[in-house]
Design a protein around this motif. Structure first.
Motif, short mmCIF file in Angstrom:
data_model
loop_
_atom_site.label_atom_id
_atom_site.label_comp_id
_atom_site.label_asym_id
_atom_site.label_seq_id
_atom_site.Cartn_x
_atom_site.Cartn_y
_atom_site.Cartn_z
N SER A 102 28.15 -27.51 -124.08
CA SER A 102 27.15 -26.76 -123.33
C SER A 102 27.12 -27.14 -121.86
CB SER A 102 25.76 -26.98 -123.94
OG SER A 102 25.43 -28.35 -123.94
N ILE A 103 26.62 -26.21 -121.07
CA ILE A 103 26.31 -26.42 -119.66
C ILE A 103 24.83 -26.09 -119.49
CG2 ILE A 103 26.71 -25.61 -117.30
CD1 ILE A 103 29.59 -25.01 -118.09
N SER A 134 29.47 -19.85 -131.22
CA SER A 134 29.91 -19.92 -129.83
C SER A 134 30.87 -21.09 -129.59
CB SER A 134 28.71 -20.07 -128.90
OG SER A 134 28.05 -21.30 -129.13
N ASP A 135 31.70 -20.94 -128.55
CA ASP A 135 32.53 -22.04 -128.06
C ASP A 135 31.81 -22.83 -126.97
OD1 ASP A 135 34.84 -21.23 -129.61
OD2 ASP A 135 35.06 -19.58 -128.18
N LEU A 136 30.93 -22.16 -126.25
CA LEU A 136 30.22 -22.77 -125.13
C LEU A 136 28.85 -22.11 -125.01
CD1 LEU A 136 30.21 -24.55 -122.50
CD2 LEU A 136 31.18 -22.56 -121.33
N VAL A 137 27.82 -22.94 -124.80
CA VAL A 137 26.46 -22.43 -124.59
C VAL A 137 26.01 -22.80 -123.18
CG1 VAL A 137 24.05 -22.49 -125.35
CG2 VAL A 137 25.89 -22.69 -127.03
N LYS A 169 23.58 -35.09 -120.19
CA LYS A 169 24.54 -34.11 -119.68
C LYS A 169 24.12 -33.70 -118.27
CE LYS A 169 25.81 -32.01 -124.11
NZ LYS A 169 25.79 -30.78 -124.93
N ASP A 170 25.11 -33.28 -117.48
CA ASP A 170 24.79 -32.84 -116.12
C ASP A 170 23.91 -31.59 -116.16
OD1 ASP A 170 26.14 -34.86 -114.86
OD2 ASP A 170 28.03 -33.75 -114.75
N VAL A 171 23.03 -31.49 -115.18
CA VAL A 171 22.17 -30.31 -115.04
C VAL A 171 22.48 -29.66 -113.69
CG1 VAL A 171 19.81 -29.48 -114.83
CG2 VAL A 171 20.35 -31.30 -116.47
N ILE A 172 22.76 -28.36 -113.72
CA ILE A 172 23.05 -27.62 -112.48
C ILE A 172 21.76 -26.96 -112.01
CG2 ILE A 172 24.42 -25.77 -111.45
CD1 ILE A 172 26.46 -26.22 -113.70
N GLU A 173 21.37 -27.24 -110.78
CA GLU A 173 20.19 -26.60 -110.21
C GLU A 173 20.60 -25.28 -109.57
OE1 GLU A 173 17.09 -29.97 -108.96
OE2 GLU A 173 18.91 -30.02 -107.75
N THR A 174 19.88 -24.21 -109.93
CA THR A 174 20.24 -22.89 -109.43
C THR A 174 19.00 -22.11 -109.00
OG1 THR A 174 20.03 -21.78 -111.58
CG2 THR A 174 22.17 -22.74 -111.06
#
Length: 457
Positions: free
Chosen positions: A328-329, A299-302, A353-358
């Motif tokens: 990664s994100i 992968s390029d991004l996870v 790393k930043d964590v996005i809350e969803t």
């Protein structure tokens, strides 16, 4: 030999096109065409559409009502005489016209043979020919624009500039070898070093675009990773704006990789939903888990997805290890439920790393995720470029070989190795670069390249 093929996609459509190219294209066209007002096609009707019918003149059977165009070479796509027949779309009508063309003396074109003839007849170089298939397969405006730039010669010009420097170096070296006693200014090692460093620098610049070019051509290879039932399939559906993946409360619903393409403001994403990472006795599910791990490696991004409503499990820790060294994100999902885990604790485990809350089911946080992808893309973590870009693995491999050649030549120059030994690496570099444009390439490689094209192009 005159070739023919259907140049439009198979299926129902308003128009279907049968393309003919070669020295007998005009005679074959006249053998099967009957115009309402025109006796025969010819120079008088060069590049004009003519109305009439395709007719099997052996039994006077009407095949289809058409428009037909004769284009005289060399000012055509293949630089040969060409005829294009615009008949009614649909499987039967186009097939019947093609069969009559083949029965009248043409043979069925091989995949990419029209473009191959354009290359062999000097209309395109090889990198431009390969750009055509990239244009056909382009999934976003940006990937199309890059392919169009390459078709217009952006890469060809850059390769020619580098090869011209090498050719001048080789010429000076050969003069020094062949005419040592003549009153000719001898090339110095300093001169060769200066030119060689310029060649190396330009090759390295092109190679630096290869990863970006791969993304433009194939899409940003994005993998959604997480344990079962954290919301991976819901995330895929949310990004696609459609219900592509099955979503249930039952863990292990996704047992294989699901792949889709999506365009986020011009960024092409090849997005893959994987089986949930967990230990399982289900053989089919375990195969899906193994494939998920393999997909992460390529992968390029996870996008790592974690469940805020549950404490981290052993599966979560395995996922953290898998994404640690990848771009990664990280998403902490299900924040609409009572939280048993917070993003600050998760950040410590993923190197801050930043964590996005969803809350994916509520649509919360999807816009933040898409913004993060765009920010990564345009800030340079995952880059895009639109000048001379290497989008083709074959081109990349030739550049790597060329870089090895010029690096060896520069090492030899620095060690004052005899000049005729240096010439070997300079010539190899020049030839390897020539394989990109097609100036120095074997027939077997050509056949392999054009076999990737569709029939009719």
């Amino acid at each position: 030999m005159t070739i023919a093929a259907i140049s439009t996609a198979i299926g129902e459509a308003g128009i279907g096109i049968v393309r003919i190219s070669g020295k007998n294209a005009l005679s074959i066209g006249n053998a099967i065409f009957k115009g309402n007002k025109t006796e025969k096609l010819g120079n008088k009707y060069n590049r004009k559409l003519v109305y009439g019918h395709i007719v099997d003149k052996k039994n006077n059977q009407l095949i289809d009502e058409v428009l037909i165009s004769f284009m005289k070479g060399p000012t055509t796509y293949t630089r040969e005489d060409m005829v294009e027949i615009y008949c009614h779309g649909g499987i039967i009508s186009v097939k019947k016209v093609l069969e009559l063309v083949l029965n009248s003396g043409a043979r069925l074109a091989e995949p990419g043979e029209f473009t191959k003839r354009a290359f062999l007849n000097g209309r395109l170089d090889l990198s431009q020919a390969e750009a055509i298939i990239d244009m056909i397969k382009a999934k976003t405006d940006k990937s199309f624009e890059t392919s169009l730039d390459q078709l217009e010669g952006s890469l060809s010009r850059k390769i020619k500039e580098i090869r011209d420097i090498l050719l001048e170096m080789i010429a000076h070296v050969e003069v020094s070898i062949d005419f040592p006693d003549e009153d000719i200014e001898e090339v110095t090692y300093d001169d060769l070093k200066l030119s060689g460093n310029k060649v190396k620098e330009e090759i390295e610049k092109l190679l630096s675009t290869a990863d970006r070019g791969k993304i433009l051509r194939d899409g940003l290879n994005t993998v959604i990773l997480g344990k079962p039932n954290v919301g991976k399939s819901s995330l895929l559906n949310a990004i696609l704006r459609e219900n592509r993946a099955i979503v249930t409360d039952i863990p292990g619903t996704t047992r294989d990789v699901i792949e889709e393409y999506v365009n986020i403001d011009g960024i092409p994403l090849r997005i893959v939903d994987t089986a949930g990472i967990r230990d399982t006795d289900d053989i089919v599910e375990q195969i899906g888990v193994d494939r998920a791990k393999e997909t992460v490696e390529k992968s390029d991004l996870v996008i790592g997805v974690f469940d805020a409503s549950k404490e981290l499990s052993s599966e979560d820790y395995k996922i953290i290890e898998l994404i640690k060294n990848k771009k990664s994100i990280v998403i902490l999902n299900k924040t609409d439920l009572p939280n048993k885990y917070n993003k600050d604790d998760l950040k410590k485990l993923i190197d801050n790393k930043d964590v996005i809350e969803t809350s994916i089911t509520s649509g919360i946080g999807i816009d933040v995720l898409e913004k993060n992808i765009k920010d990564m893309f345009y800030s340079g973590e995952v880059e895009i470029y639109s000048d001379a870009v290497i989008t083709n693995m074959r081109h990349k491999n030739q550049l790597i070989k060329s870089l090895e050649n010029i690096t060896q030549a520069l090492e030899d120059i620095g060690a004052n190795v005899p000049i005729d030994c240096i010439e070997v690496d300079l010539k190899n570099c020049w030839e390897n670069l020539g394989e990109i444009s097609g100036d120095t390439i074997g027939e077997d490689i050509l056949d392999r390249i054009f076999s990737e094209f569709c029939i009719g192009k």
